[in-house]
Design a protein around this motif. Structure first.
Motif, short mmCIF file in Angstrom:
data_model
loop_
_atom_site.label_atom_id
_atom_site.label_comp_id
_atom_site.label_asym_id
_atom_site.label_seq_id
_atom_site.Cartn_x
_atom_site.Cartn_y
_atom_site.Cartn_z
N ARG A 272 -64.72 -45.23 32.23
CA ARG A 272 -63.76 -44.31 31.82
C ARG A 272 -64.81 -43.07 31.28
O ARG A 272 -65.52 -43.09 30.31
N ASP B 273 -60.91 -38.29 32.20
CA ASP B 273 -60.03 -39.32 32.45
C ASP B 273 -58.57 -38.96 31.70
O ASP B 273 -57.50 -39.10 32.34
N ILE C 294 -55.07 -42.38 38.67
CA ILE C 294 -56.31 -42.85 38.91
C ILE C 294 -56.65 -44.13 39.56
O ILE C 294 -56.02 -45.22 39.19
N ARG D 92 -59.35 -46.77 41.45
CA ARG D 92 -60.89 -46.63 41.40
C ARG D 92 -61.34 -47.79 42.64
O ARG D 92 -60.74 -48.57 42.70
#
Length: 370
Positions: free
Chosen positions: A41, A45, A55, A57
């Motif tokens: 992070r 963020d 978000i 990833r």
């Protein structure tokens, strides 16, 4: 309107990330999600999530094993494609995918094509060519990824002509679906409030950028003792991140006896506050896509000395350009000349405001709308 952004890595306090966040903040009627390529992070963020975005990833290997890192680098293209496709299918439909991850944009946009996204954007932010012809394998890889990106991306955006030609190729410079839109700043935020005459902290040289060879902070440390001959109270303030190169800079400062003159500020520092007390901004990058930090400095009415590799588009009247081929003595003398007001530098307010975030986001919003 629903837009899937793709970062170049994480959401740290960098130039590309600033562009991403400026778009997300200033198009309130769009819903933004983002793909990141790190588990860590970082600076933006929390703000991104507060704006209502999700978000996602796609993590790369972040361990210390060189062998596993090598294997992971071969597998990453498959990982990016499959995970991007899954993210789009599970969380869409999206109207737009806007990729900021250079040549790997083609992989994300290929997945987006199969997942049904109509507007697929690749965005060039840098003029640095990491795939030199002298390395045949890397050059072939670049040409393959470039072809895929040009095929799958039906909109191409760049901050400068040089960046556009470098990433996409010369043939796309006059293409109807290619757009050169210089990186913006928020001129309402970057606006000087204090008079320089009340500065109490001496003479401050400022640099903003990741600690790395390309940003060339080592030159700043090397010229500091020479500038101190004219300005005994000179201080160098560096804002950035990158532990390995930072250690090299610290060692060089110690060897030159200027450790007390060099201050390393964290990447999430208040840039406006630092520039408020700046005497000069020095930006000796080896390569630079646009140089938004120099634009922020000018908005704060700080004179800038920049390398001749920085695009001329960033100059709003307060930039003095100098070749990197010049000696450190010449660089030091140019800093002194600017501090002594030996150049008649005047801010071009009209050009500065043409690079404001409001103008920029209107253009981006128009592209998102097809």
């Amino acid at each position: 309107m629903k837009v899937l952004k793709v970062s170049c890595e994480g959401l740290g306090n960098g130039g590309v990330q600033n562009v991403i966040m400026n778009i997300c903040r200033n198009i309130p009627d769009a819903k933004f999600d983002i793909i990141l390529f790190t588990s860590e992070r970082r600076h933006y963020d929390n703000e991104f999530e507060m704006l209502g975005g999700k978000i996602f990833r796609i993590n790369k290997y972040e361990g210390s094993s060189r062998f596993i890192k090598k294997i992971d680098s071969y597998y990453k293209f498959i990982r990016i494609f499959t995970n991007t496709y899954k993210i789009v299918k599970k969380n869409g439909p999206y109207d737009v995918i806007h990729c900021h991850n250079e040549l790997e944009s083609g992989i994300c946009n290929l997945a987006a094509y199969f997942a049904g996204i109509k507007i697929r954007i690749a965005h060039a932010h840098t003029a640095d060519d990491k795939y030199l012809k002298s390395n045949v394998i890397k050059y072939i890889l670049k040409k393959g990824l470039q072809s895929l990106m040009n095929l799958t991306s039906n909109i191409k955006i760049s901050c400068t002509k040089k960046a556009l030609v470098n990433l996409f190729g010369k043939r796309y410079y006059e293409d109807d679906n290619s757009f050169i839109i210089p990186n913006p700043i928020d001129t309402k935020w970057f606006k000087k409030t204090n008079d320089k005459s009340i500065r109490e902290k001496g003479i401050n040289i400022i640099h903003i950028g990741r600690y790395c060879q390309n940003k060339n902070q080592m030159l700043l440390v090397n010229i500091l003792p020479l500038i101190a001959n004219s300005y005994p109270n000179i201080r160098l303030q560096l804002i950035g991140s990158g532990d390995e190169h930072k250690e090299q800079l610290q060692n060089k400062a110690e060897s030159l006896g200027v450790t007390s003159r060099v201050e390393f500020l964290p990447a999430d520092s208040n840039v406006k506050e630092v520039l408020e007390n700046a005497s000069i901004f020095v930006f000796p990058s080896i390569t630079e896509g646009f140089g938004i930090a120099a634009l922020e400095a000018q908005a704060m009415e700080v004179p800038c000395l920049v390398s001749d590799t920085v695009p001329k588009e960033v100059d709003c009247g307060l930039c003095e350009f100098l070749p990197l081929s010049e000696s450190r003595e010449v660089w030091a003398q140019e800093v002194v000349n600017i501090l002594r007001n030996n150049y008649r530098m005047k801010l071009n307010w009209d050009k500065l405001h043409s690079l404001d975030i409001e103008c920029y986001t209107q253009k981006i919003k128009s592209i998102y709308g097809g």
